[in-house]
Write a protein that holds these residues in place. Structure first.
Motif, PDB file in Angstrom:
ATOM      1  N   TYR A   1       0.895  -1.158   0.000  1.00 43.81           N
ATOM      2  CA  TYR A   1       0.000   0.000   0.000  1.00 43.81           C
ATOM      3  C   TYR A   1       0.931   1.205   0.000  1.00 43.81           C
ATOM      4  O   TYR A   1       1.470   1.554   1.050  1.00 43.81           O
ATOM      5  CB  TYR A   1      -0.885   0.025   1.245  1.00 43.81           C
TER       6      TYR A   1
ATOM      7  N   VAL B   1       4.029   0.958   2.184  1.00 47.33           N
ATOM      8  CA  VAL B   1       3.863  -0.098   3.201  1.00 47.33           C
ATOM      9  C   VAL B   1       3.826  -1.460   2.523  1.00 47.33           C
ATOM     10  O   VAL B   1       2.960  -1.713   1.677  1.00 47.33           O
ATOM     11  CB  VAL B   1       2.550   0.102   4.000  1.00 47.33           C
TER      12      VAL B   1
ATOM     13  N   ALA C   1       2.708  -5.011   2.674  1.00 42.22           N
ATOM     14  CA  ALA C   1       1.736  -5.771   3.469  1.00 42.22           C
ATOM     15  C   ALA C   1       1.963  -7.274   3.334  1.00 42.22           C
ATOM     16  O   ALA C   1       1.700  -8.035   4.269  1.00 42.22           O
ATOM     17  CB  ALA C   1       0.318  -5.411   3.042  1.00 42.22           C
TER      18      ALA C   1
ATOM     19  N   ALA D   1      -1.846 -12.336  13.731  1.00 40.45           N
ATOM     20  CA  ALA D   1      -2.276 -11.217  14.565  1.00 40.45           C
ATOM     21  C   ALA D   1      -2.819 -10.078  13.697  1.00 40.45           C
ATOM     22  O   ALA D   1      -2.747 -10.133  12.465  1.00 40.45           O
ATOM     23  CB  ALA D   1      -1.093 -10.743  15.392  1.00 40.45           C
ATOM     24  N   ASN D   2      -3.311  -9.050  14.347  1.00 38.42           N
ATOM     25  CA  ASN D   2      -3.737  -7.817  13.676  1.00 38.42           C
ATOM     26  C   ASN D   2      -2.634  -7.280  12.790  1.00 38.42           C
ATOM     27  O   ASN D   2      -1.492  -7.160  13.238  1.00 38.42           O
ATOM     28  CB  ASN D   2      -3.972  -6.729  14.748  1.00 38.42           C
ATOM     29  N   GLY D   3      -2.962  -6.961  11.552  1.00 36.19           N
ATOM     30  CA  GLY D   3      -1.975  -6.327  10.682  1.00 36.19           C
ATOM     31  C   GLY D   3      -0.986  -7.291  10.050  1.00 36.19           C
ATOM     32  O   GLY D   3      -0.057  -6.867   9.363  1.00 36.19           O
ATOM     33  N   ALA D   4      -1.186  -8.598  10.241  1.00 37.18           N
ATOM     34  CA  ALA D   4      -0.231  -9.583   9.687  1.00 37.18           C
ATOM     35  C   ALA D   4      -0.307  -9.662   8.161  1.00 37.18           C
ATOM     36  O   ALA D   4       0.638 -10.101   7.511  1.00 37.18           O
ATOM     37  CB  ALA D   4      -0.498 -10.957  10.291  1.00 37.18           C
ATOM     38  N   GLY D   5      -1.471  -9.265   7.599  1.00 38.97           N
ATOM     39  CA  GLY D   5      -1.621  -9.304   6.142  1.00 38.97           C
ATOM     40  C   GLY D   5      -2.683 -10.270   5.663  1.00 38.97           C
ATOM     41  O   GLY D   5      -2.830 -10.503   4.457  1.00 38.97           O
ATOM     42  N   LYS D   6      -3.485 -10.805   6.576  1.00 35.67           N
ATOM     43  CA  LYS D   6      -4.472 -11.837   6.215  1.00 35.67           C
ATOM     44  C   LYS D   6      -5.511 -11.277   5.235  1.00 35.67           C
ATOM     45  O   LYS D   6      -5.798 -11.892   4.199  1.00 35.67           O
ATOM     46  CB  LYS D   6      -5.178 -12.376   7.478  1.00 35.67           C
ATOM     47  N   THR D   7      -6.066 -10.112   5.589  1.00 37.86           N
ATOM     48  CA  THR D   7      -7.084  -9.512   4.724  1.00 37.86           C
ATOM     49  C   THR D   7      -6.495  -9.167   3.354  1.00 37.86           C
ATOM     50  O   THR D   7      -7.130  -9.390   2.317  1.00 37.86           O
ATOM     51  CB  THR D   7      -7.653  -8.236   5.396  1.00 37.86           C
ATOM     52  N   THR D   8      -5.272  -8.654   3.370  1.00 36.96           N
ATOM     53  CA  THR D   8      -4.636  -8.279   2.101  1.00 36.96           C
ATOM     54  C   THR D   8      -4.484  -9.504   1.196  1.00 36.96           C
ATOM     55  O   THR D   8      -4.699  -9.418  -0.021  1.00 36.96           O
ATOM     56  CB  THR D   8      -3.258  -7.626   2.364  1.00 36.96           C
TER      57      THR D   8
ATOM     58  N   GLU E   1     -14.355  -9.083   5.412  1.00 41.98           N
ATOM     59  CA  GLU E   1     -14.277  -8.650   6.805  1.00 41.98           C
ATOM     60  C   GLU E   1     -15.445  -7.703   7.082  1.00 41.98           C
ATOM     61  O   GLU E   1     -15.837  -6.936   6.205  1.00 41.98           O
ATOM     62  CB  GLU E   1     -12.958  -7.876   6.931  1.00 41.98           C
TER      63      GLU E   1
ATOM     64  N   GLU F   1     -12.548 -13.584   8.811  1.00 47.64           N
ATOM     65  CA  GLU F   1     -12.992 -13.481  10.206  1.00 47.64           C
ATOM     66  C   GLU F   1     -14.517 -13.527  10.347  1.00 47.64           C
ATOM     67  O   GLU F   1     -15.132 -12.586  10.855  1.00 47.64           O
ATOM     68  CB  GLU F   1     -12.440 -12.200  10.827  1.00 47.64           C
TER      69      GLU F   1
ATOM     70  N   GLN G   1      -8.349 -14.716  13.477  1.00 42.96           N
ATOM     71  CA  GLN G   1      -7.344 -14.313  14.468  1.00 42.96           C
ATOM     72  C   GLN G   1      -7.256 -15.367  15.557  1.00 42.96           C
ATOM     73  O   GLN G   1      -6.217 -15.553  16.169  1.00 42.96           O
ATOM     74  CB  GLN G   1      -7.742 -12.980  15.076  1.00 42.96           C
TER      75      GLN G   1
HETATM   76  P1  ATP Z   1      -6.630  -7.435  10.745  1.00 44.81           P
HETATM   77  O1  ATP Z   1      -6.813  -8.672  11.507  1.00 44.81           O
HETATM   78  O2  ATP Z   1      -6.439  -6.218  11.618  1.00 44.81           O
HETATM   79  O3  ATP Z   1      -7.637  -7.223   9.660  1.00 44.81           O
HETATM   80  P2  ATP Z   1      -4.756  -8.377   8.769  1.00 44.81           P
HETATM   81  O4  ATP Z   1      -3.866  -9.495   9.154  1.00 44.81           O
HETATM   82  O5  ATP Z   1      -5.933  -8.710   7.954  1.00 44.81           O
HETATM   83  O6  ATP Z   1      -5.174  -7.557  10.057  1.00 44.81           O
HETATM   84  P3  ATP Z   1      -4.153  -6.427   6.751  1.00 44.81           P
HETATM   85  O7  ATP Z   1      -5.423  -5.684   6.976  1.00 44.81           O
HETATM   86  O8  ATP Z   1      -4.011  -7.223   5.521  1.00 44.81           O
HETATM   87  O9  ATP Z   1      -3.824  -7.333   8.009  1.00 44.81           O
HETATM   88  O10 ATP Z   1      -2.959  -5.354   6.833  1.00 44.81           O
HETATM   89  C1  ATP Z   1      -1.604  -5.686   6.552  1.00 44.81           C
HETATM   90  C2  ATP Z   1      -0.749  -4.412   6.623  1.00 44.81           C
HETATM   91  O11 ATP Z   1      -1.109  -3.507   5.588  1.00 44.81           O
HETATM   92  C3  ATP Z   1      -0.896  -3.648   7.935  1.00 44.81           C
HETATM   93  O12 ATP Z   1       0.356  -3.091   8.260  1.00 44.81           O
HETATM   94  C4  ATP Z   1      -1.882  -2.550   7.591  1.00 44.81           C
HETATM   95  O13 ATP Z   1      -1.677  -1.418   8.405  1.00 44.81           O
HETATM   96  C5  ATP Z   1      -1.518  -2.260   6.133  1.00 44.81           C
HETATM   97  N1  ATP Z   1      -2.701  -1.805   5.370  1.00 44.81           N
HETATM   98  C6  ATP Z   1      -3.849  -2.483   5.182  1.00 44.81           C
HETATM   99  N2  ATP Z   1      -4.705  -1.791   4.407  1.00 44.81           N
HETATM  100  C7  ATP Z   1      -4.075  -0.634   4.095  1.00 44.81           C
HETATM  101  C8  ATP Z   1      -4.422   0.515   3.310  1.00 44.81           C
HETATM  102  N3  ATP Z   1      -5.603   0.594   2.677  1.00 44.81           N
HETATM  103  N4  ATP Z   1      -3.516   1.511   3.218  1.00 44.81           N
HETATM  104  C9  ATP Z   1      -2.313   1.435   3.846  1.00 44.81           C
HETATM  105  N5  ATP Z   1      -1.915   0.374   4.583  1.00 44.81           N
HETATM  106  C10 ATP Z   1      -2.775  -0.631   4.716  1.00 44.81           C
END
Ligand code: ATP
Length: 235
Positions: free
Chosen positions: A11, A14, A16, A35-42, A83, A160, A192
């Motif tokens: 992103y 960043v 991801a 965990a939160n922010g690990a990149g699962k959603t991405t 999500e 999730e 999570q």
């Molecule tokens: P969660 O459980 O909080 O949803 P996650 O494991 O799904 O977390 P992602 O949402 O994929 O994680 O985020 C992975 C990384 O990319 C994190 O550092 C997040 O801050 C960053 N990120 C996610 N979406 C964006 C965006 N639209 N713009 C900038 N950075 C982003």
């Protein structure tokens, strides 16, 4: 069936996801924990075409899809239950299911599939004429899963699905996902909570800081000391 090869996503500045590789076989139930922010959603967004990767490949049933549109990816057989459910509060249950069949021309089959969704979720049938804003969180989750099923996916990805639901409702949602899996749909479930995902999955991947930290049979990961400490809250 699905092969993700050296996939990276950014992103802006960043990073991801870093060089992620994984496969899902037809009929498999795969969990993705972290965990939160690990990149699962991405990762789910990259597979479904919402966040095009910076580099790497996604192959589905032999076809590269990393540059395909979301609509093409749905037609290929991948559905994404996002999500926070992404339910529109002013639209009825029935209209959500019809929207899930967007692009399908087989009207009779669509009607049959709507009935099939109602058979899986009797509560959804009771509420079919209600706007979704009036439903409970669990009912909205059922609608979101039902909407995803309307594209007749070969692979259902769930982000999730249990977030914010009461324990009894979580059990119902898990039962439904297991039933969909038993019917032959492959599952990729982001969670999570390892305790919720691992007992039901065949295999699992642990994402940490955008990379795969561990992978293996779900039942082995349940016994893994690092997984126990970090994701199951055990010493
Ligand atoms: P969660 O459980 O909080 O949803 P996650 O494991 O799904 O977390 P992602 O949402 O994929 O994680 O985020 C992975 C990384 O990319 C994190 O550092 C997040 O801050 C960053 N990120 C996610 N979406 C964006 C965006 N639209 N713009 C900038 N950075 C982003």
């Amino acid at each position: 069936m699905l092969s993700v090869e050296s996939l990276s996503c950014r992103y802006g500045g960043v990073v991801a996801l870093r060089q992620i590789s994984l496969t899902i076989a037809a009929g498999e139930f795969v969990a993705l924990i972290g965990a939160n922010g690990a990149g699962k959603t991405t990762l789910l967004r990259a597979i479904s075409g919402l966040t095009p990767p910076y580099e790497g490949r996604v192959i589905f049933n032999g076809q590269p899809i990393e540059r395909a549109s979301c609509a093409q990816i749905v037609r290929a057989g991948i559905a994404h239950c996002p999500e926070e459910r992404k339910i529109w509060p002013h639209i009825t249950v029935q209209e959500h299911l019809r929207l899930g069949a967007f692009g399908r021309k087989d009207t009779k089959e669509v009607a049959r599939d709507i009935d099939r969704v109602y058979a899986i979720f009797p509560k959804v049938l009771e509420r079919r004429k209600q706007v979704c804003g009036t439903l409970s969180g669990g009912e909205q989750q059922m609608v979101a899963i039902g909407r995803a099923l309307m594209s007749r996916p070969k692979l259902l990805m769930l982000d999730e699905p249990n977030l914010g639901l009461a324990p009894l409702v979580v059990e119902q949602v898990i039962d439904v996902i297991r039933a969909i899996h038993r019917d032959g749909t492959s599952i990729l479930m982001v969670e999570q909570s390892a305790a919720l995902a691992l007992p039901h999955a065949d295999r699992a991947f642990v994402l940490e800081n955008g990379s795969i930290a561990k992978q293996g049979r779900a039942r082995d990961l349940l016994q893994d000391p690092d997984v126990k400490r970090a994701y199951l809250g055990e010493e």
